[in-house]
Design a protein around this motif. Structure first.
Motif, PDB file in Angstrom:
ATOM      1  N   PHE A   1      24.728  61.145  36.924  1.00 17.02           N
ATOM      2  CA  PHE A   1      23.426  61.803  36.758  1.00 17.02           C
ATOM      3  C   PHE A   1      23.324  63.081  37.597  1.00 17.02           C
ATOM      4  CE2 PHE A   1      18.943  62.495  37.915  1.00 17.02           C
ATOM      5  CZ  PHE A   1      18.478  62.818  36.648  1.00 17.02           C
ATOM      6  N   GLU A   2      23.825  63.008  38.824  1.00 14.88           N
ATOM      7  CA  GLU A   2      23.783  64.210  39.688  1.00 14.88           C
ATOM      8  C   GLU A   2      24.536  65.371  39.015  1.00 14.88           C
ATOM      9  OE1 GLU A   2      23.388  61.640  43.774  1.00 14.88           O
ATOM     10  OE2 GLU A   2      25.320  62.635  43.336  1.00 14.88           O
ATOM     11  N   ALA A   3      25.683  65.034  38.426  1.00 12.09           N
ATOM     12  CA  ALA A   3      26.493  66.069  37.767  1.00 12.09           C
ATOM     13  C   ALA A   3      25.806  66.608  36.506  1.00 12.09           C
ATOM     14  CB  ALA A   3      27.869  65.506  37.426  1.00 12.09           C
ATOM     15  N   LEU A   4      25.177  65.707  35.754  1.00 15.74           N
ATOM     16  CA  LEU A   4      24.468  66.112  34.520  1.00 15.74           C
ATOM     17  C   LEU A   4      23.414  67.186  34.769  1.00 15.74           C
ATOM     18  CD1 LEU A   4      23.353  62.856  32.626  1.00 15.74           C
ATOM     19  CD2 LEU A   4      25.143  64.464  32.023  1.00 15.74           C
ATOM     20  N   GLN A   5      22.745  67.040  35.934  1.00 17.30           N
ATOM     21  CA  GLN A   5      21.666  67.976  36.243  1.00 17.30           C
ATOM     22  C   GLN A   5      22.190  69.379  36.526  1.00 17.30           C
ATOM     23  OE1 GLN A   5      20.248  65.157  39.326  1.00 17.30           O
ATOM     24  NE2 GLN A   5      18.256  65.986  38.747  1.00 17.30           N
ATOM     25  N   LYS A   6      23.455  69.427  36.985  1.00 14.66           N
ATOM     26  CA  LYS A   6      24.003  70.730  37.376  1.00 14.66           C
ATOM     27  C   LYS A   6      24.810  71.381  36.276  1.00 14.66           C
ATOM     28  CE  LYS A   6      24.462  69.127  42.116  1.00 14.66           C
ATOM     29  NZ  LYS A   6      25.347  68.060  42.532  1.00 14.66           N
ATOM     30  N   ASP A   7      25.297  70.576  35.329  1.00 16.83           N
ATOM     31  CA  ASP A   7      26.254  71.082  34.350  1.00 16.83           C
ATOM     32  C   ASP A   7      25.691  70.898  32.927  1.00 16.83           C
ATOM     33  OD1 ASP A   7      28.329  71.356  32.545  1.00 16.83           O
ATOM     34  OD2 ASP A   7      29.835  70.489  33.888  1.00 16.83           O
ATOM     35  N   GLN A   8      25.281  72.011  32.310  1.00 16.21           N
ATOM     36  CA  GLN A   8      24.669  71.966  30.971  1.00 16.21           C
ATOM     37  C   GLN A   8      25.599  71.355  29.918  1.00 16.21           C
ATOM     38  OE1 GLN A   8      21.480  72.818  29.599  1.00 16.21           O
ATOM     39  NE2 GLN A   8      21.171  72.347  31.756  1.00 16.21           N
ATOM     40  N   ASN A   9      26.922  71.612  30.073  1.00 11.70           N
ATOM     41  CA  ASN A   9      27.853  71.046  29.090  1.00 11.70           C
ATOM     42  C   ASN A   9      27.852  69.527  29.145  1.00 11.70           C
ATOM     43  OD1 ASN A   9      28.633  73.509  28.135  1.00 11.70           O
ATOM     44  ND2 ASN A   9      30.339  73.708  29.587  1.00 11.70           N
ATOM     45  N   LEU A  10      27.887  69.018  30.379  1.00 12.39           N
ATOM     46  CA  LEU A  10      27.847  67.553  30.548  1.00 12.39           C
ATOM     47  C   LEU A  10      26.541  66.998  29.992  1.00 12.39           C
ATOM     48  CD1 LEU A  10      28.983  66.403  34.109  1.00 12.39           C
ATOM     49  CD2 LEU A  10      30.082  65.963  31.916  1.00 12.39           C
ATOM     50  N   PHE A  11      25.455  67.703  30.282  1.00 13.03           N
ATOM     51  CA  PHE A  11      24.146  67.233  29.834  1.00 13.03           C
ATOM     52  C   PHE A  11      24.076  67.190  28.303  1.00 13.03           C
ATOM     53  CE2 PHE A  11      19.619  68.303  28.823  1.00 13.03           C
ATOM     54  CZ  PHE A  11      19.126  67.048  29.102  1.00 13.03           C
ATOM     55  N   HIS A  12      24.590  68.234  27.638  1.00 11.28           N
ATOM     56  CA  HIS A  12      24.543  68.254  26.171  1.00 11.28           C
ATOM     57  C   HIS A  12      25.474  67.213  25.564  1.00 11.28           C
ATOM     58  CE1 HIS A  12      21.561  71.265  25.619  1.00 11.28           C
ATOM     59  NE2 HIS A  12      22.114  71.987  26.566  1.00 11.28           N
ATOM     60  N   GLU A  13      26.589  66.991  26.239  1.00 10.09           N
ATOM     61  CA  GLU A  13      27.494  65.938  25.755  1.00 10.09           C
ATOM     62  C   GLU A  13      26.805  64.573  25.849  1.00 10.09           C
ATOM     63  OE1 GLU A  13      32.116  64.797  26.627  1.00 10.09           O
ATOM     64  OE2 GLU A  13      30.701  64.606  28.269  1.00 10.09           O
ATOM     65  N   PHE A  14      26.071  64.361  26.934  1.00  2.00           N
ATOM     66  CA  PHE A  14      25.323  63.107  27.086  1.00  2.00           C
ATOM     67  C   PHE A  14      24.293  62.957  25.942  1.00  2.00           C
ATOM     68  CE2 PHE A  14      20.990  61.942  28.424  1.00  2.00           C
ATOM     69  CZ  PHE A  14      21.141  60.568  28.476  1.00  2.00           C
ATOM     70  N   LEU A  15      23.528  64.037  25.684  1.00  2.00           N
ATOM     71  CA  LEU A  15      22.518  63.972  24.624  1.00  2.00           C
ATOM     72  C   LEU A  15      23.164  63.670  23.275  1.00  2.00           C
ATOM     73  CD1 LEU A  15      20.043  66.914  25.305  1.00  2.00           C
ATOM     74  CD2 LEU A  15      19.610  64.477  25.514  1.00  2.00           C
TER      75      LEU A  15
END
Ligand SMILES: C[S@@+](CC[C@H](N)C(=O)[O-])C[C@H]1O[C@@H](n2cnc3c(N)ncnc32)[C@H](O)[C@@H]1O
Length: 260
Positions: free
Chosen positions: A50-64
């Protein structure tokens, strides 16, 4: 008070961060999918993920992307769409000239565009308006673009392929601008946001299956309230409602429920 585990805390954080409530989705499937994704990215727990998701848009979009599952196709379960074309739309148009339609959880647009093609058998384009929504902004962007691989056209009648699509390179097809113009897309979270009302037809397919029983019941109530009396909810082919009368529905056809 129950102790929250790593995944519970992750769900709580995601809710605060995105307003997406993962607790309303069936946990085993969701946790399995997201654990596989987290492991693939090399995080040992959901806290660091979760900490990484908040900082990295690519990770966040992959999660979504992974949590939403955007699989769709035109005329998915074709014999159910025959009910729309042969029975439902003629029934509505006997009573009125226009028809108010919503494709809820429309993913990349195949479903609302299917609706437009069918409606166009009865109505000119300028009388067709389909509302379409999904929680996933990326899916909506693709829907608006309207370009699809041949694979997702497998159930489109050949005459419709000729009339409503333009072939591109690499087995891609573009949906025609006339069809596109009939659909209004917007981002909308079914579990958190209010619904418009007075619909003649709501199509909500292959998403309710992911929700908990409690979330499902709430949704059926909201759909029932959003339909006109006589309006119909069309669900996916694994999403039969076992107690339609609890939501003021009667069975109109298999996987179609009519508001009393
Ligand atoms: C498997 S697709 C179904 C697409 C289409 N309805 C069909 O049957 O082919 C499920 C869609 O539900 C969307 N979704 C998941 N949770 C949602 C929510 N809470 N509100 C709105 N859409 C949601 C996902 O983004 C995904 O595009």
């Amino acid at each position: 008070m129950a102790v929250l585990d790593d995944f519970d805390l992750f769900m709580e954080n995601i809710y605060k961060y995105t307003n997406i409530d993962l607790t309303k989705y069936k946990r085993p499937q969701m946790q399995r999918r997201l654990t596989a994704l987290r492991d693939k990215q090399g995080f040992k727990d959901f806290k660091s993920y979760f900490e990484a998701l908040q900082k990295d848009q690519n990770l966040f979009h992959e999660f979504l992307d992974r949590m939403t599952i955007n699989v769709s196709e035109f005329f998915r379960n074709p014999n159910r769409w025959e009910v729309v074309e042969k029975r439902l739309i003629p029934d509505v148009l006997k009573k009125q000239k226009k028809i108010k339609v919503w494709s809820a959880a429309c993913s990349t647009g195949e479903e609302p565009y299917t609706l437009v093609m069918i409606l166009n058998q009865f109505l000119p384009f300028h009388d067709i308006k389909v509302m379409a929504s999904d929680i996933d902004e990326g899916a909506i962007t693709r829907a608006k673009k309207g370009v699809y691989h041949q694979r997702s056209l497998q159930f489109v009648p050949p005459a419709y392929v000729n009339k409503y699509f333009k072939p591109l390179d690499n087995q891609q097809y573009a949906i025609s601008d006339e069809v596109k113009k009939c659909v209004t897309f917007k981002r909308h979270n079914l579990l958190e946001e209010p619904f418009d009302n007075d619909f003649d037809l709501i199509v909500c397919r292959n998403v309710i299956i992911y929700f908990t029983e409690q979330a499902k019941d709430l949704l059926y109530t909201k759909f029932s309230n959003a339909l006109k009396p006589g309006g119909v909810l069309f669900v996916g082919s694994t999403e039969q409602i076992f107690n339609p009368q609890s939501f003021r529905f009667t069975t109109y056809d298999t996987f179609f429920y009519q508001r009393v």
